[in-house]
Design a protein around this motif. Structure first.
Motif, PDB file in Angstrom:
ATOM      1  N   GLY A 168      -0.778   6.019   5.513  1.00  0.00           N
ATOM      2  CA  GLY A 168      -1.001   4.472   5.121  1.00  0.00           C
ATOM      3  C   GLY A 168      -1.581   4.469   3.891  1.00  0.00           C
ATOM      4  N   GLN A 169      -2.111   5.178   3.116  1.00  0.00           N
ATOM      5  CA  GLN A 169      -2.743   5.110   1.890  1.00  0.00           C
ATOM      6  C   GLN A 169      -1.575   4.993   0.837  1.00  0.00           C
ATOM      7  OE1 GLN A 169      -5.949   4.751   0.464  1.00  0.00           O
ATOM      8  NE2 GLN A 169      -6.017   4.120   2.672  1.00  0.00           N
ATOM      9  N   ILE A 207      -4.735   6.914  -6.296  1.00  0.00           N
ATOM     10  CA  ILE A 207      -5.092   6.690  -5.029  1.00  0.00           C
ATOM     11  C   ILE A 207      -5.194   7.987  -4.044  1.00  0.00           C
ATOM     12  CG2 ILE A 207      -4.402   5.522  -2.791  1.00  0.00           C
ATOM     13  CD1 ILE A 207      -4.947   3.666  -5.071  1.00  0.00           C
ATOM     14  N   LEU A 223       1.951   6.927  -9.954  1.00  0.00           N
ATOM     15  CA  LEU A 223       0.827   6.174 -10.193  1.00  0.00           C
ATOM     16  C   LEU A 223      -0.009   6.066  -8.994  1.00  0.00           C
ATOM     17  CD1 LEU A 223      -0.815   3.947 -11.930  1.00  0.00           C
ATOM     18  CD2 LEU A 223       0.672   2.120 -11.075  1.00  0.00           C
ATOM     19  N   GLU A 257       1.718   4.207   1.604  1.00  0.00           N
ATOM     20  CA  GLU A 257       2.519   3.086   1.799  1.00  0.00           C
ATOM     21  C   GLU A 257       1.820   1.862   1.123  1.00  0.00           C
ATOM     22  OE1 GLU A 257       3.289   2.900   5.837  1.00  0.00           O
ATOM     23  OE2 GLU A 257       4.814   4.264   5.793  1.00  0.00           O
ATOM     24  N   ALA A 258       0.502   1.662   1.340  1.00  0.00           N
ATOM     25  CA  ALA A 258      -0.321   0.378   0.730  1.00  0.00           C
ATOM     26  C   ALA A 258      -0.110   0.412  -0.547  1.00  0.00           C
ATOM     27  CB  ALA A 258      -1.712   0.381   1.277  1.00  0.00           C
ATOM     28  N   ALA A 259      -0.131   1.719  -1.256  1.00  0.00           N
ATOM     29  CA  ALA A 259      -0.260   1.696  -2.834  1.00  0.00           C
ATOM     30  C   ALA A 259       1.357   1.433  -3.380  1.00  0.00           C
ATOM     31  CB  ALA A 259      -0.418   3.096  -3.216  1.00  0.00           C
ATOM     32  N   ARG A 260       2.371   1.959  -2.429  1.00  0.00           N
ATOM     33  CA  ARG A 260       3.550   1.485  -2.731  1.00  0.00           C
ATOM     34  C   ARG A 260       4.041  -0.007  -2.344  1.00  0.00           C
ATOM     35  NH1 ARG A 260       6.715   4.258  -5.305  1.00  0.00           N
ATOM     36  NH2 ARG A 260       8.538   5.003  -4.309  1.00  0.00           N
ATOM     37  N   SER A 261       3.400  -0.577  -1.360  1.00  0.00           N
ATOM     38  CA  SER A 261       3.626  -1.873  -1.103  1.00  0.00           C
ATOM     39  C   SER A 261       3.279  -2.804  -2.316  1.00  0.00           C
ATOM     40  CB  SER A 261       3.237  -2.205   0.110  1.00  0.00           C
ATOM     41  OG  SER A 261       1.672  -2.544   0.172  1.00  0.00           O
ATOM     42  N   LEU A 262       2.264  -2.496  -3.090  1.00  0.00           N
ATOM     43  CA  LEU A 262       1.721  -3.183  -4.371  1.00  0.00           C
ATOM     44  C   LEU A 262       2.639  -2.958  -5.209  1.00  0.00           C
ATOM     45  CD1 LEU A 262      -1.928  -2.573  -3.337  1.00  0.00           C
ATOM     46  CD2 LEU A 262      -0.639  -4.704  -3.080  1.00  0.00           C
ATOM     47  N   GLY A 263       3.878  -2.137  -5.288  1.00  0.00           N
ATOM     48  CA  GLY A 263       4.458  -2.068  -6.090  1.00  0.00           C
ATOM     49  C   GLY A 263       4.104  -0.807  -7.249  1.00  0.00           C
ATOM     50  N   MET A 264       3.232  -0.019  -6.930  1.00  0.00           N
ATOM     51  CA  MET A 264       2.951   1.274  -7.551  1.00  0.00           C
ATOM     52  C   MET A 264       3.880   2.055  -7.385  1.00  0.00           C
ATOM     53  SD  MET A 264      -1.138   1.886  -6.910  1.00  0.00           S
ATOM     54  CE  MET A 264      -2.204   0.528  -6.587  1.00  0.00           C
ATOM     55  N   ASN A 265       4.332   2.779  -8.401  1.00  0.00           N
ATOM     56  CA  ASN A 265       5.523   4.049  -8.312  1.00  0.00           C
ATOM     57  C   ASN A 265       4.717   5.211  -7.824  1.00  0.00           C
ATOM     58  OD1 ASN A 265       4.226   5.568 -10.465  1.00  0.00           O
ATOM     59  ND2 ASN A 265       5.604   4.304 -11.939  1.00  0.00           N
TER      60      ASN A 265
END
Ligand code: ATP
Ligand code: MG
Lengths: 240, 199
Positions: free
Chosen positions: B96-97, B115, B110, B99-107
């Motif tokens: 989930g970590q 994270i 990053l 996924e959360a980062a990716r859902s915020l637009g982080m590549n």
């Protein structure tokens, strides 16, 4: 604002979404209900490309996000996602959780991002928790921070995947209240939820999914009181 | 040595998790080869093997500095063990970590850097400490190529004084002292970094 055409998703042999077509208008709040395993999460995750659709197309604001050439990260910036288990970053404070993506992805200055993060935290009623770590928050508070974190990217649409189902009953209300404010402020929202009260009060439309298809859709009234399909009735009789 | 090992370990640990075969396979070969052969053999292979190859090929003899050779071999060796620790640490972080980062637009890069890795490193401090202790003790093997590390110095001293028992005891105590210091540092950093994400 969001057009979804013939969306299919397979995991190997397993076909989870079997041709979903639906339009979501700007400012609309769409609630998605349906039995476990029916593909609700997968549907939501396809909208911000956390899952790659097997076929079909999704168009957000005129932009075909299922195009191969599209920049996936750009799309994800436009669709905020709130997860069942919050998924806050445990090594960052509440403020950092909210300000981080705007700084690193949107390249906002630290001051600007933190100013906005403070505003958002105030909006979800957690201004006083700005400098604590997630481990010191209750479930309801965590989920409110998660909502603020997603909002910080100024998304065009907010996606919620069972945002209250991991919460103790007494904390459900505070999270739903924040979501309700958001809906009233005009945010376009897709919410997977079994909170019928919320769906009735805030939802413009309810989609009932079963076995990878949208079986039935309509206003909350239509679905909850006058469901036409047997499968919908059966499902509603189990959860109401 | 611990520093180079950590860098090498992080890179190859990440490499082994990469989706790209060109990154993954070399890392797997490196990790498996090092972990599957004794350090003593690696030291001899590197020190005598390379100079042997060089003189066969060119006819000149090559004098490798034993200390430099020792540092290189020990770093390469511990890098492979650290790679497995790093990989385990990364895999232990909830999906989930990412996924959360990716859902915020982080590549992916990053998200990994900001994270996943910071959380993974907190979690792997204890096994990393063990690895550093093992590395310290294993450095005694460098005596075979003439590095004047602790053990070798002791042996030289014995050859002059013939006091084997007291000198070996002293050598053992010095190793003990150093490993205790490392354990303390590990315990301290664990406490310092652990405060923020106790769940
Ligand atoms: N990454 C994946 N790999 C393989 N199968 C998956 C994956 N993700 C979901 N599935 C399968 O797809 C089906 C639909 O899952 P999904 O999570 O979309 O259902 P859901 O309607 O959200 O259910 P729930 O109410 O339990 O959350 C399930 O059978 C699930 O096992
Ligand atoms: Mg689900």
């Amino acid at each position: 604002m969001i057009e979804i055409r013939d969306l299919y998703k397979r995991f190997g042999e397993l076909e989870v979404l079997k041709g979903i077509s639906v339009d979501i208008k700007e400012n609309e709040v769409v609630c998605v209900i349906g039995p476990s395993g029916s593909g609700k999460s997968t549907f939501l995750r396809c909208i911000n490309l956390l899952e790659k659709p097997s076929s079909g197309e999704i168009i957000i604001d005129g932009e075909k996000i299922t195009d191969k050439k599209i920049n996936i990260n750009k799309i994800r910036e436009e669709a905020g996602m709130v997860f069942q288990h919050f998924n806050l970053f445990p090594h960052k404070t509440t403020l950092q959780n909210v300000s981080m993506a705007p700084i690193k992805v949107r390249k906002l200055s630290k001051e600007e991002a933190e100013k906005r993060a403070h505003n958002l935290l105030t909006k979800v009623g957690l201004e006083d928790k700005a400098n604590v770590y997630p481990s010191a928050l209750s479930g309801g508070q965590k989920q409110r921070v998660a909502i603020a974190r997603a909002l910080a990217m100024h998304p065009k649409v907010m996606l919620f995947d069972e945002p209250t189902s991991a919460l103790d009953p007494e904390m459900v209300g505070e999270v739903l209240a924040v979501m309700k404010d958001l809906a009233q402020a005009g945010m376009t929202m897709v919410v997977v939820t079994h909170e019928m009260g919320f769906a009735k009060e805030v939802g413009d439309r309810v989609l009932f999914m079963d076995d990878g298809v949208i079986v039935e859709q309509g206003t909350p009234e239509d679905i909850f009181s006058n469901a036409r399909h047997e499968r919908t009735k059966l499902f509603l009789s189990k959860i109401l | 040595m611990p520093f180079f090992g950590l860098i090498l370990g992080t890179i190859s640990g990440l490499g082994k998790l990469s989706r790209k075969k060109i990154f993954r396979y070399p890392c797997i070969v490196y990790i498996d080869f090092i972990r599957g052969t004794p350090l003593l053999v690696q030291i001899l292979l590197f020190y005598y093997g390379i100079s042997g190859l060089y003189s066969n090929a060119t006819g000149n003899s090559l004098q490798i500095d034993p200390i430099l050779a020792g540092i290189i071999v020990c770093s390469i060796n511990s890098g492979a063990y650290i790679a497995e620790i790093v990989r385990g640490g990364i895999q232990s972080i909830d999906k989930g970590q990412m996924e959360a980062a990716r859902s915020l637009g982080m590549n992916e890069r990053l998200a990994m850097r900001e994270i996943i890795l910071p959380q993974a490193f907190r979690r792997i401090i204890p096994p990393l400490g063990n690895e550093f202790i093992a590395l310290l003790k294993d450095s005694s093997l460098l005596a075979v190529i003439g590095v004047h590390e602790l053990l070798k110095s002791g042996q030289l001293y014995i050859s002059r004084t013939f006091a084997a028992f007291p000198v070996y005891i002293a050598v053992a105590l010095m190793y003990l002292l150093m490993t205790i210091v490392i354990s303390r540092i590990v315990a301290y950093s664990e406490r310092r970094l652990g405060v923020s994400d106790r769940n």
